[in-house]
Enzyme design. Structure first.
Site, PDB file in Angstrom:
ATOM      1  N   HIS A 121       0.832  -1.206   0.000  1.00 41.95           N
ATOM      2  CA  HIS A 121       0.000   0.000   0.000  1.00 41.95           C
ATOM      3  C   HIS A 121       0.872   1.263   0.000  1.00 41.95           C
ATOM      4  O   HIS A 121       0.598   2.227  -0.727  1.00 41.95           O
ATOM      5  CB  HIS A 121      -0.915  -0.009   1.226  1.00 41.95           C
ATOM      6  CG  HIS A 121      -1.929   1.095   1.225  1.00 41.95           C
ATOM      7  ND1 HIS A 121      -2.972   1.149   0.325  1.00 41.95           N
ATOM      8  CD2 HIS A 121      -2.041   2.201   2.007  1.00 41.95           C
ATOM      9  CE1 HIS A 121      -3.692   2.234   0.546  1.00 41.95           C
ATOM     10  NE2 HIS A 121      -3.146   2.893   1.566  1.00 41.95           N
ATOM     11  N   GLU A 165      -2.534  -5.708  -4.586  1.00 40.74           N
ATOM     12  CA  GLU A 165      -3.131  -5.356  -3.301  1.00 40.74           C
ATOM     13  C   GLU A 165      -4.532  -5.967  -3.165  1.00 40.74           C
ATOM     14  O   GLU A 165      -4.920  -6.427  -2.085  1.00 40.74           O
ATOM     15  CB  GLU A 165      -3.225  -3.829  -3.222  1.00 40.74           C
ATOM     16  CG  GLU A 165      -3.068  -3.254  -1.845  1.00 40.74           C
ATOM     17  CD  GLU A 165      -3.119  -1.738  -1.889  1.00 40.74           C
ATOM     18  OE1 GLU A 165      -2.542  -1.133  -0.995  1.00 40.74           O
ATOM     19  OE2 GLU A 165      -3.752  -1.178  -2.803  1.00 40.74           O
ATOM     20  N   ASN A 182      25.774 -23.569  -6.943  1.00 40.12           N
ATOM     21  CA  ASN A 182      26.608 -24.767  -7.009  1.00 40.12           C
ATOM     22  C   ASN A 182      26.208 -25.768  -5.922  1.00 40.12           C
ATOM     23  O   ASN A 182      26.117 -26.975  -6.169  1.00 40.12           O
ATOM     24  CB  ASN A 182      28.072 -24.358  -6.846  1.00 40.12           C
ATOM     25  CG  ASN A 182      29.029 -25.513  -7.084  1.00 40.12           C
ATOM     26  OD1 ASN A 182      29.167 -25.992  -8.198  1.00 40.12           O
ATOM     27  ND2 ASN A 182      29.670 -25.965  -6.025  1.00 40.12           N
TER      28      ASN A 182
END
Length: 669
Positions: free
Chosen positions: A46, A68, A405
Site C-alpha cells: 500500500h 493489493e 553450485n
C-alpha cells in the site's frame, strides 16, 4: 509538484518495501494461515502504491494496486493461500522490481505486465470478484471523529494576537474518499490552497506523517485566515477525491491549554480528548533523529580526504623523527591518536550489514529448488555482520555462484536422499561472522559432498595435473582443483551449471578483494565453502621492506613472521631453493628476480625473509632489509597498469616516495 529531488529517496524506499514483501511472502509460504503476515505485506504494498502514484509512475502504482486486491481478498479470508497464488504474487514482485530498476537507471518505469495482471485478476475473479472492494475499506475510521487540535502556550498567544488583528482561527477537518489512491498528493494540494488563503499553524497528524501517508482517511488543520469558511470549503472541494470538508471556528480555551502543557502522566491519562497522534509524533522524532540517509559518494569523498590526511600524518612522523624536536613529536603523537579515532569513525560509517546481500538469497533458493525438483531449507546466520561497502558491492555475485553450485551439485534430490537415510529436505546454511580484522562467510550443505576420485579423474583428463601429482595431493588440494578455469564435474550441462564457469570467477573475485576461499568436504555428509575477507580495503597495515634500493609493502594479513636465514641453511628440492620452517619445506621467492629490480653485488652471508601464507601454502620472500610496520593508504594503479604481476596497488610514504604493494597470493602461486 517537483519530484526529481525525491527520486533517490523514492528508489531506496521502494527497494526496501519490495525486499520486505519478498521476505514476508517467504514467511507466508511456511505459515499460510497467519494473516498478520498478510497484513505486513499489504502495508508495504500500500505504501509502495501511494509513493509511486505520487511520483507519477502509474504502471508501478497500477500493478501494485491489482496485487493489493489479491492480498486484501486473502486477509479477508475470501481467498486461501496456496503455492499457485504465491507464484503469481512473486512474479508480480519481480515485475515491480524490474520497474524500480528501470526508474533507477533513468527510465520511465513502464513494463509489459499483461500476463501477471491477467493471472492476478483470475485469482480475484475465481472468488466471484469479492476482492474488488478497495483495500482501504477494511481500515477502521478512528480519525474521522478526531478531537480538537491541542496547542502549546506559544501557539495560543499567536492565535490570540491574530484574533486582535481581525483574522479568524479555523479548525478544518478534511476527509478523503475511501478509494483515494493518491493520499499524499491530495494532502499536498489541500495545503497549497490553505497556504494561499492564510497561515497553517498546526496539523494532526503531523505534516511528516501526512507526507508518508501515515493516516487513514481524514486529517485536521488549524488555519489563521481572513477568508470566510464558505470560501475555504469551496476551494478545498475543488480537489478531486475529497469526500467531506468541515470548517469550524477554533475556540481557545484554558482546558485546551492545560491538555497540551501538562507533562504529568496522570493529566495525560485524564485528558482523553487529546489525539494519540501527539505521542506518535514525538516518538517518530526520537527515532528519526538517530539516523540519516547519506549519499555514498559523500562518504567516498570523506574517505579520500582522510586518506590524504594519513599520507600527511606519515610525512609528519618522519619529519618529527628526523628533527628530534620534542614539542613537534608530542604534537604529532596527539595528531596520530586523533586521526586514529577519526579513522575508526569513518570506517564504521562505511560499514554495511551483510544482510543487504543475504536478503536476495531466500527467494533465489526457493526458485532454484522448484526448478531442480529439490527440497531445500535455507538458514541464515549472522546477517547483522558488517563489511565495508566496497566489499559488499563485490561479494554478491560470488555468493550467488556458490549457492547455485551447492543446490545443483551438492544437495541430492529427495529420492536419493531418502535412499541414503537422510531427510528428504536438504539443509543449506549461509553464515557470516567476524574474526580479528577479517569477516568469514561460510556456505555449508548436508549434500553428497565432493567425490575426490571424480575430481582427480576430471583433472587428469583435462591435463590440469598428472596422475603422479594427483596421487600425492591431499584432499584439500584436490578440492581446490574444482576452482580451476573450465573445470566442472557435472555430467550434463543445465541452465544452472555444468559449463565450468563460475567457481574460477568466484576465486578470482575474492582474491582481488584481498581475501581467500577454502573448501572442506566429507562424502555423503556435505561441503563447506569458507570465504575470508578483509574488513576494509582502503587503509591497510603493511610491513615495509627494501629490495635493493626500492621499497615495497607486504600486507600484514598474509605475513606469518619475518626471519633471518643463513645461506648454508638453504636446501634444494625439485630444482628450487627451499628452507625448513618449523618442520615444513617452504620455497624461497627472490623478489629482486621476480620484480626485475636493478641488482647489486650480494656479499651478505644471510637472507632476510618474510614468510607469507595463503591457505596451507607458504612462501619465503627474500628481501634486503626490513623497514617496519606502517598503516598505508591503498591506491589503485589504474586500468593501464592493473595487470602488473604480483602488484595489487601502490601507496605514498611519509617521505613522498611511492611504494608498490605486493600481492603475496600471486607470489605463492
Amino acid at each position: 509538484m517537483e519530484t526529481n529531488q525525491y527520486l533517490e529517496v523514492f528508489i531506496d524506499e521502494s527497494k526496501e518495501h519490495l525486499q520486505s514483501i519478498n521476505d514476508q511472502l517467504l514467511h507466508l509460504e511456511k505459515n499460510p494461515q497467519d494473516l498478520t503476515i498478510v497484513n505486513e505485506i499489504f502495508r508495504s504494498a500500500h505504501t509502495l502504491k501511494g509513493m509511486s502514484a505520487t511520483m507519477g509512475y502509474q504502471d508501478l502504482s497500477n500493478l501494485t494496486h491489482i496485487m493489493e486486491n489479491v492480498l486484501d481478498a486473502v486477509r479477508n479470508e475470501k481467498v486461501s493461500v496456496d503455492e499457485g497464488i504465491l507464484d503469481v504474487v512473486f512474479d508480480s514482485v519481480d515485475d515491480l522490481e524490474a520497474m524500480v530498476i528501470d526508474i533507477a537507471e533513468g527510465g520511465s518505469g513502464e513494463r509489459n505486465v499483461e500476463r501477471v495482471v491477467a493471472l492476478l485478476k483470475n485469482i480475484e475473479n475465481g472468488e466471484g470478484g469479492a476482492a474488488e472492494a478497495p483495500a482501504i475499506a477494511s481500515i477502521s475510521k478512528k480519525t474521522e471523529t478526531a478531537s480538537l487540535l491541542s496547542i502549546d502556550e506559544y501557539t495560543k498567544a499567536a492565535l490570540e494576537q491574530s484574533s486582535e488583528l481581525g483574522k479568524s482561527n479555523y479548525q478544518i477537518e478534511v476527509t478523503l474518499r475511501e478509494d483515494c489512491l493518491l493520499k499524499a498528493a491530495r494532502v499536498y494540494m489541500v495545503f497549497e490552497i490553505l497556504e494561499q488563503s492564510g497561515d497553517v499553524i498546526k496539523s494532526s497528524p503531523s505534516v511528516e506523517a501526512l507526507e508518508n501517508e501515515e493516516f487513514e482517511t481524514s486529517f485536521q488543520v488549524l488555519l489563521v485566515t481572513e477568508d470566510s469558511p464558505e470560501d475555504i470549503e469551496g476551494q478545498i472541494k475543488k480537489v478531486s477525491e475529497i469526500e467531506h470538508v468541515h470548517v469550524t471556528v477554533y475556540q481557545i480555551s484554558e482546558e485546551t491549554k492545560e491538555e497540551t502543557d501538562s507533562k504529568s502522566p496522570q493529566k495525560e491519562r485524564a485528558g482523553q480528548e487529546k489525539p494519540p497522534v501527539q505521542n506518535e509524533e514525538k516518538e517518530g522524532k526520537q527515532v528519526g533523529s538517530k539516523t540519516i540517509r547519506i549519499n555514498i559518494d559523500r562518504l567516498d569523498a570523506l574517505m579520500n580526504l582522510f586518506e590524504e590526511l594519513v599520507i600527511d600524518r606519515g610525512r609528519l612522523e618522519q619529519i618529527s623523527d628526523d628533527l628530534k624536536h620534542t614539542e613537534l613529536r608530542e604534537t604529532v603523537e596527539r595528531m596520530t591518536r586523533i586521526s586514529g579515532d577519526l579513522q575508526s569513525i569513518i570506517l564504521n560509517m562505511r560499514m554495511v550489514p551483510v544482510e543487504q546481500v543475504f536478503n536476495r538469497f531466500p527467494r533465489m533458493v526457493r526458485q532454484l529448488s522448484k526448478d531442480l525438483n529439490k527440497k531445500i531449507d535455507l538458514s541464515v546466520v549472522g546477517a547483522e555482520t558488517e563489511l565495508d561497502r566496497t566489499v559488499i558491492d563485490e561479494i554478491g555475485d560470488p555468493l550467488v555462484h556458490l549457492i547455485r553450485n551447492a543446490i545443483d551439485h551438492g544437495i541430492e534430490g529427495p529420492v536419493e536422499r531418502e535412499a541414503k537415510g537422510k531427510p528428504a529436505t536438504g539443509k543449506l546454511e549461509l553464515k557470516a561472522y567476524h574474526s580479528g580484522n577479517h569477516v568469514f562467510i561460510e556456505i555449508s550443505d548436508d549434500g553428497g559432498g565432493i567425490n575426490r576420485d571424480k575430481v582427480v579423474q576430471k583433472a587428469v583428463s583435462n591435463r590440469v595435473v598428472t596422475e603422479e601429482q594427483a596421487a600425492a595431493m591431499t584432499d584439500s588440494q584436490v578440492f581446490d582443483l574444482i576452482m580451476e578455469s573450465g573445470f566442472s564435474t557435472a555430467d550434463t550441462i543445465s541452465d544452472v551449471s555444468g559449463r565450468g564457469v563460475g567457481l574460477d570467477v568466484v576465486k578470482n573475485t575474492i582474491e582481488s578483494l584481498g581475501g581467500n576461499i577454502s573448501v572442506d568436504s566429507v562424502p555423503d555428509e556435505g561441503s563447506i565453502f569458507s570465504i575470508q575477507l578483509p574488513l576494509t580495503l582502503s587503509i591497510i597495515s603493511v610491513m615495509l621492506v627494501e629490495v635493493q634500493k626500492e621499497k615495497y609493502a607486504v600486507p600484514l594479513s598474509s605475513i606469518i613472521e619475518t626471519a633471518i636465514v643463513k645461506k648454508e641453511e638453504i636446501m634444494h628440492a625439485h630444482n628450487k631453493k627451499v628452507i625448513d620452517f618449523r618442520g615444513k619445506v617452504v620455497p624461497l621467492v627472490f623478489l629482486k628476480d621476480v620484480l626485475t629490480v636493478p641488482q647489486e653485488l650480494d656479499e651478505e652471508e644471510y637472507y632476510s625473509v618474510v614468510i607469507v601464507r595463503k591457505g596451507e601454502k607458504m612462501a619465503a620472500l627474500v628481501v634486503n632489509s626490513f623497514i617496519g610496520q606502517q598503516e598505508v593508504v591503498l591506491k589503485s594503479l589504474g586500468d593501464y597498469l592493473s595487470g602488473a604481476f604480483a602488484i595489487s596497488g601502490a601507496t605514498i610514504l611519509g617521505d613522498g616516495q611511492v611504494a608498490l604493494i605486493l600481492d603475496s597470493n600471486a607470489l605463492i602461486k
